[in-house]
Design an enzyme around this catalytic site. Structure first.
Site, PDB file in Angstrom:
ATOM      1  CE  LYS A  43      -2.478  -1.699   3.728  1.00 23.89           C
ATOM      2  NZ  LYS A  43      -3.314  -1.499   4.786  1.00 23.89           N
ATOM      3  CB  VAL A 102      14.242  -0.451  -3.046  1.00 30.38           C
ATOM      4  CG1 VAL A 102      15.143  -1.849  -3.294  1.00 30.38           C
ATOM      5  CG2 VAL A 102      13.599   0.024  -4.232  1.00 30.38           C
ATOM      6  CG  ASP A 103      14.699  -2.982   3.735  1.00 32.85           C
ATOM      7  OD1 ASP A 103      15.837  -2.917   3.740  1.00 32.85           O
ATOM      8  OD2 ASP A 103      13.845  -3.756   4.626  1.00 32.85           O
ATOM      9  N   GLY A 105      14.972  -5.468  -1.540  1.00 31.39           N
ATOM     10  CA  GLY A 105      14.828  -5.450  -2.864  1.00 31.39           C
ATOM     11  C   GLY A 105      14.372  -6.839  -3.479  1.00 31.39           C
ATOM     12  CB  THR A 107       9.034  -6.783  -2.537  1.00 33.81           C
ATOM     13  OG1 THR A 107       9.140  -7.107  -1.136  1.00 33.81           O
ATOM     14  CG2 THR A 107       7.573  -6.695  -2.963  1.00 33.81           C
TER      15      THR A 107
HETATM   16  P1  IMP Z   1      11.992  -5.481   0.519  1.00 33.17           P
HETATM   17  O1  IMP Z   1      11.221  -6.622  -0.247  1.00 33.17           O
HETATM   18  O2  IMP Z   1      12.883  -5.656   1.489  1.00 33.17           O
HETATM   19  O3  IMP Z   1      12.721  -4.461  -0.466  1.00 33.17           O
HETATM   20  O4  IMP Z   1      10.825  -4.653   1.239  1.00 33.17           O
HETATM   21  C1  IMP Z   1      10.109  -3.673   0.509  1.00 33.17           C
HETATM   22  C2  IMP Z   1       8.813  -3.353   1.368  1.00 33.17           C
HETATM   23  O5  IMP Z   1       8.725  -3.518   2.823  1.00 33.17           O
HETATM   24  C3  IMP Z   1       8.508  -1.964   1.039  1.00 33.17           C
HETATM   25  O6  IMP Z   1       7.673  -2.009  -0.028  1.00 33.17           O
HETATM   26  C4  IMP Z   1       7.943  -1.694   2.388  1.00 33.17           C
HETATM   27  O7  IMP Z   1       6.320  -1.818   2.184  1.00 33.17           O
HETATM   28  C5  IMP Z   1       8.399  -2.365   3.556  1.00 33.17           C
HETATM   29  N1  IMP Z   1       9.498  -1.508   4.029  1.00 33.17           N
HETATM   30  C6  IMP Z   1      10.850  -1.823   3.905  1.00 33.17           C
HETATM   31  N2  IMP Z   1      11.464  -1.042   4.710  1.00 33.17           N
HETATM   32  C7  IMP Z   1      10.502  -0.283   5.157  1.00 33.17           C
HETATM   33  C8  IMP Z   1      10.748   1.039   6.028  1.00 33.17           C
HETATM   34  O8  IMP Z   1      11.639   1.527   6.550  1.00 33.17           O
HETATM   35  N3  IMP Z   1       9.513   1.623   6.367  1.00 33.17           N
HETATM   36  C9  IMP Z   1       8.434   1.214   5.934  1.00 33.17           C
HETATM   37  N4  IMP Z   1       8.374  -0.047   5.132  1.00 33.17           N
HETATM   38  C10 IMP Z   1       9.589  -0.511   4.765  1.00 33.17           C
HETATM   39 MG    MG Z   2       5.484  -1.390  -0.044  1.00 29.51          MG
END
Ligand code: IMP
Ligand code: MG
Length: 178
Positions: A43, A102-103, A105, A107
């Site tokens: 979202k 992007v945390d 990455g 997702t």
């Molecule tokens: P990834 O797959 O680890 O890159 O996670 C991405 C998803 O995790 C993002 O689309 C966010 O919804 C959530 N997310 C990751 N880091 C944060 C943060 O610092 N604050 C809020 N949501 C986060």
């Molecule tokens: Mg997200």
């Protein structure tokens, strides 16, 4: 540790507004003469997407995709589940995937792979934030708002346990005792 609360203002609303405008300019230039399908990832991207699209002087359509990833912590390149599929057809469209942050990455990497299989005419990624960290999945972000330190942030659509999405600025969080 108790609950998490906004602690330090990392990026203020004026800087966000300015950067969003710049990103829109860049996108507008790159997509001249094309119809763009903005695909927001639920979202967290909805605030960013709403601001970004209003700067685009292009024919634009909007849809959303909801993706949940598992094995996040384990850093497995585990499959994602789409809990909301785009309702508009992707095939043959110029798709711009819009993400909040992007945390790891994971997702985004999985989603890009999945969407590529649906046969878009083109597929690019626009993310408001990317955390600077080791071991991030290799995923190309064509339009990036800000690179930030590896801290948890909230506001401007981003949440911590569904709280704080409505804050106009982006904040880091800190634990407080109940
Ligand atoms: P990834 O797959 O680890 O890159 O996670 C991405 C998803 O995790 C993002 O689309 C966010 O919804 C959530 N997310 C990751 N880091 C944060 C943060 O610092 N604050 C809020 N949501 C986060
Ligand atoms: Mg997200």
């Amino acid at each position: 540790m108790g609950t998490l609360r906004p602690h330090r203002r990392l990026i203020g609303r004026r800087r966000i507004r300015q950067r969003v405008r710049e990103l829109a300019q860049q996108i507008e230039g790159d997509y001249q003469g094309r119809h763009l399908l903005l695909l927001g990832i639920l979202k967290g991207s909805f605030v960013f997407l709403a601001d970004l699209m209003r700067h685009l002087r292009l024919p634009v359509e909007v849809d959303f995709v909801g993706a949940a990833s598992y094995g996040h912590r384990a850093r497995s390149a585990g499959a994602i589940t789409l809990y909301h599929r785009p309702r508009l057809p992707i095939k043959g469209r110029h798709v711009l995937l819009v993400e909040d942050i992007v945390d790891t990455g994971i997702t985004l990497a999985q989603l890009v792979k999945h969407l590529q299989e649906m046969g878009p005419a083109s597929l690019r990624v626009c993310a408001l934030l990317r955390k600077k960290k080791e071991g991030q999945a290799q995923v190309e972000v064509h339009y990036l708002g800000f690179e930030i330190p590896d801290e948890f942030v909230v506001g401007y659509g981003l949440d911590c346990q569904e709280q704080f999405r409505h804050l106009p600025d982006i904040w880091t969080v800190r634990g407080v005792e109940p």
